[in-house]
Scaffold this active site. Structure first.
Site, PDB file in Angstrom:
ATOM      1  N   SER A   1      15.473 -15.288  16.525  1.00 44.03           N
ATOM      2  CA  SER A   1      14.929 -14.130  17.224  1.00 44.03           C
ATOM      3  C   SER A   1      15.398 -14.164  18.668  1.00 44.03           C
ATOM      4  CB  SER A   1      13.402 -14.148  17.185  1.00 44.03           C
ATOM      5  OG  SER A   1      12.922 -13.259  18.169  1.00 44.03           O
TER       6      SER A   1
ATOM      7  N   HIS B   1      18.046 -11.616  14.706  1.00 44.71           N
ATOM      8  CA  HIS B   1      16.761 -10.905  14.632  1.00 44.71           C
ATOM      9  C   HIS B   1      16.470 -10.270  15.990  1.00 44.71           C
ATOM     10  CE1 HIS B   1      12.786 -10.027  12.937  1.00 44.71           C
ATOM     11  NE2 HIS B   1      12.281 -10.369  14.112  1.00 44.71           N
TER      12      HIS B   1
ATOM     13  N   ASP C   1      13.980  -7.981  18.196  1.00 44.96           N
ATOM     14  CA  ASP C   1      12.592  -7.526  18.290  1.00 44.96           C
ATOM     15  C   ASP C   1      12.452  -6.373  19.275  1.00 44.96           C
ATOM     16  OD1 ASP C   1      11.040  -9.294  16.553  1.00 44.96           O
ATOM     17  OD2 ASP C   1      11.744 -10.890  17.887  1.00 44.96           O
TER      18      ASP C   1
ATOM     19  N   MET D   1       9.894  -3.879  21.041  1.00 47.02           N
ATOM     20  CA  MET D   1       8.468  -3.690  21.350  1.00 47.02           C
ATOM     21  C   MET D   1       8.314  -2.583  22.387  1.00 47.02           C
ATOM     22  SD  MET D   1       7.232  -7.627  21.623  1.00 47.02           S
ATOM     23  CE  MET D   1       7.800  -8.888  20.470  1.00 47.02           C
TER      24      MET D   1
ATOM     25  N   HIS E   1      13.738  -5.371  14.100  1.00 44.63           N
ATOM     26  CA  HIS E   1      12.310  -5.389  13.772  1.00 44.63           C
ATOM     27  C   HIS E   1      11.606  -4.451  14.738  1.00 44.63           C
ATOM     28  CE1 HIS E   1       8.391  -8.046  13.841  1.00 44.63           C
ATOM     29  NE2 HIS E   1       8.175  -6.828  13.392  1.00 44.63           N
TER      30      HIS E   1
ATOM     31  N   MET F   1       8.682  -2.809  16.398  1.00 47.82           N
ATOM     32  CA  MET F   1       7.242  -2.868  16.670  1.00 47.82           C
ATOM     33  C   MET F   1       6.943  -1.704  17.607  1.00 47.82           C
ATOM     34  SD  MET F   1       7.062  -6.987  17.050  1.00 47.82           S
ATOM     35  CE  MET F   1       8.835  -7.115  17.239  1.00 47.82           C
TER      36      MET F   1
ATOM     37  N   MET G   1       4.723 -11.182   8.701  1.00 50.78           N
ATOM     38  CA  MET G   1       4.464 -11.799  10.002  1.00 50.78           C
ATOM     39  C   MET G   1       3.552 -13.008   9.796  1.00 50.78           C
ATOM     40  SD  MET G   1       6.116 -10.017  12.191  1.00 50.78           S
ATOM     41  CE  MET G   1       5.556 -10.946  13.610  1.00 50.78           C
TER      42      MET G   1
ATOM     43  N   ASP H   1       8.280 -14.374   9.813  1.00 49.40           N
ATOM     44  CA  ASP H   1       8.546 -14.246  11.253  1.00 49.40           C
ATOM     45  C   ASP H   1       7.348 -14.729  12.064  1.00 49.40           C
ATOM     46  OD1 ASP H   1       9.301 -13.463  13.799  1.00 49.40           O
ATOM     47  OD2 ASP H   1       9.359 -11.312  13.353  1.00 49.40           O
TER      48      ASP H   1
HETATM   49  C1  DX5 Z   1       6.874 -11.601  17.413  1.00 46.62           C
HETATM   50  C2  DX5 Z   1       8.302 -11.411  17.009  1.00 46.62           C
HETATM   51  C3  DX5 Z   1       9.003 -12.635  16.569  1.00 46.62           C
HETATM   52  C4  DX5 Z   1       9.101 -13.708  17.612  1.00 46.62           C
HETATM   53  C5  DX5 Z   1       9.150 -15.022  16.898  1.00 46.62           C
HETATM   54  O1  DX5 Z   1       6.262 -10.368  17.518  1.00 46.62           O
HETATM   55  O2  DX5 Z   1       8.392 -10.484  15.951  1.00 46.62           O
HETATM   56  O3  DX5 Z   1      10.281 -12.327  16.034  1.00 46.62           O
HETATM   57  O4  DX5 Z   1      10.219 -13.591  18.416  1.00 46.62           O
HETATM   58  O5  DX5 Z   1       9.170 -16.014  17.866  1.00 46.62           O
HETATM   59  P1  DX5 Z   1       8.764 -17.506  17.556  1.00 46.62           P
HETATM   60  O6  DX5 Z   1       9.727 -18.052  16.557  1.00 46.62           O
HETATM   61  O7  DX5 Z   1       8.854 -18.163  18.890  1.00 46.62           O
HETATM   62  O8  DX5 Z   1       7.355 -17.488  17.005  1.00 46.62           O
HETATM   63 ZN    ZN Z   2      10.333 -10.214  14.865  1.00 48.26          ZN
END
Ligand code: DX5
Ligand code: ZN
Length: 226
Positions: free
Chosen positions: A13, A38, A40, A42, A72, A74, A143, A181
């Site tokens: 990620s 990956h 993310d 947000m 991903h 969010m 998750m 994840d």
């Molecule tokens: C959290 C993200 C993850 C996050 C995972 O909302 O979707 O992808 O980056 O990070 P680690 O591996 O540090 O838990």
């Molecule tokens: Zn993620």
């Protein structure tokens, strides 16, 4: 377990990468043996954090990243961002079903754009969202932390949910990847794989260490004993 050992994929990620030199850091983690990037997204609305958008995905493609990019989302609403990420070179696009008013339409939008589609389930999101859309899914993401931040602790209850979902996928006979994840490390990746996951997102456990290859090799060694 239905998965071939060779089919395990590691997806760092980039939330935990160095954003000041992201292209180099992503190249570095891929050179270290990662399979998927990956990504993310947000929005400070669906989750209380703000990260990166389609321009950054496009910039990674322009930088020469050819590995699959696993976006991903969010965010809410999701459909406009889906369109933007299709244009930005995403490979997978996953979203949280409760963030879309029209789940089937959002999945179809991803497929029509030539990307692979998937749904993401928070630790407390019920699996009934799968009921009528399994045939539109290439990826199912569970998750194992609540979304919004890296560096959280793996929630153990995810293992039971993984076993449940593995059974649903196997019974469907569909080629759906099962991704997990949050809080994945080389110490717990084996039991996560044994519960049925085949795709492993890991942020801080990889980018938080100076030697990415060492961590990824440790993960692969753990997976080889599943
Ligand atoms: C959290 C993200 C993850 C996050 C995972 O909302 O979707 O992808 O980056 O990070 P680690 O591996 O540090 O838990
Ligand atoms: Zn993620």
């Amino acid at each position: 377990m239905a998965n071939l050992k060779t089919d395990f994929q590691i997806a760092p990620s980039i939330l935990a990468a160095n954003f000041a030199c992201l292209g180099e850091d992503v190249s570095k983690v891929l050179d270290a043996g990662a399979d998927i990037v990956h990504f993310d997204v947000m929005d400070n609305h669906y989750v209380p954090n703000l990260t990166i958008g389609p321009m950054v995905c496009k910039a990674l493609r322009n930088h020469g990243i050819t590995a699959p990019i696993d976006v991903h989302l969010m965010v809410t609403p999701v459909d406009h961002m889906i369109t933007e990420f299709i244009d930005a070179g995403a490979t997978y696009i996953t979203f949280h079903p409760e963030a879309s008013d029209h789940i089937d339409r959002s999945l179809q939008l991803i497929k029509d754009g030539g990307c692979k589609a998937g749904l993401v389930f928070n630790p407390a999101t019920p699996l009934h969202y799968l009921d009528h859309v399994l045939d539109k899914m290439d990826m199912l993401l569970l998750m194992s932390v609540n979304p919004g931040f890296g560096g959280q602790k793996f929630i153990k209850g995810t293992l039971d949910k993984l076993r449940q979902v593995r059974q649903i996928i196997d019974e469907s006979g569909l080629p759906i990847r099962l991704e997990v994840d949050g809080g994945v490390t080389s110490d717990n990746i084996k039991e996560i794989a044994q519960a049925g996951a085949d795709t492993f997102v890991s942020g801080s456990a990889i980018f938080g260490k100076p030697n990415y290859k060492k961590v990824i090799d440790e993960m692969r060694a753990a997976l080889a004993t599943v």
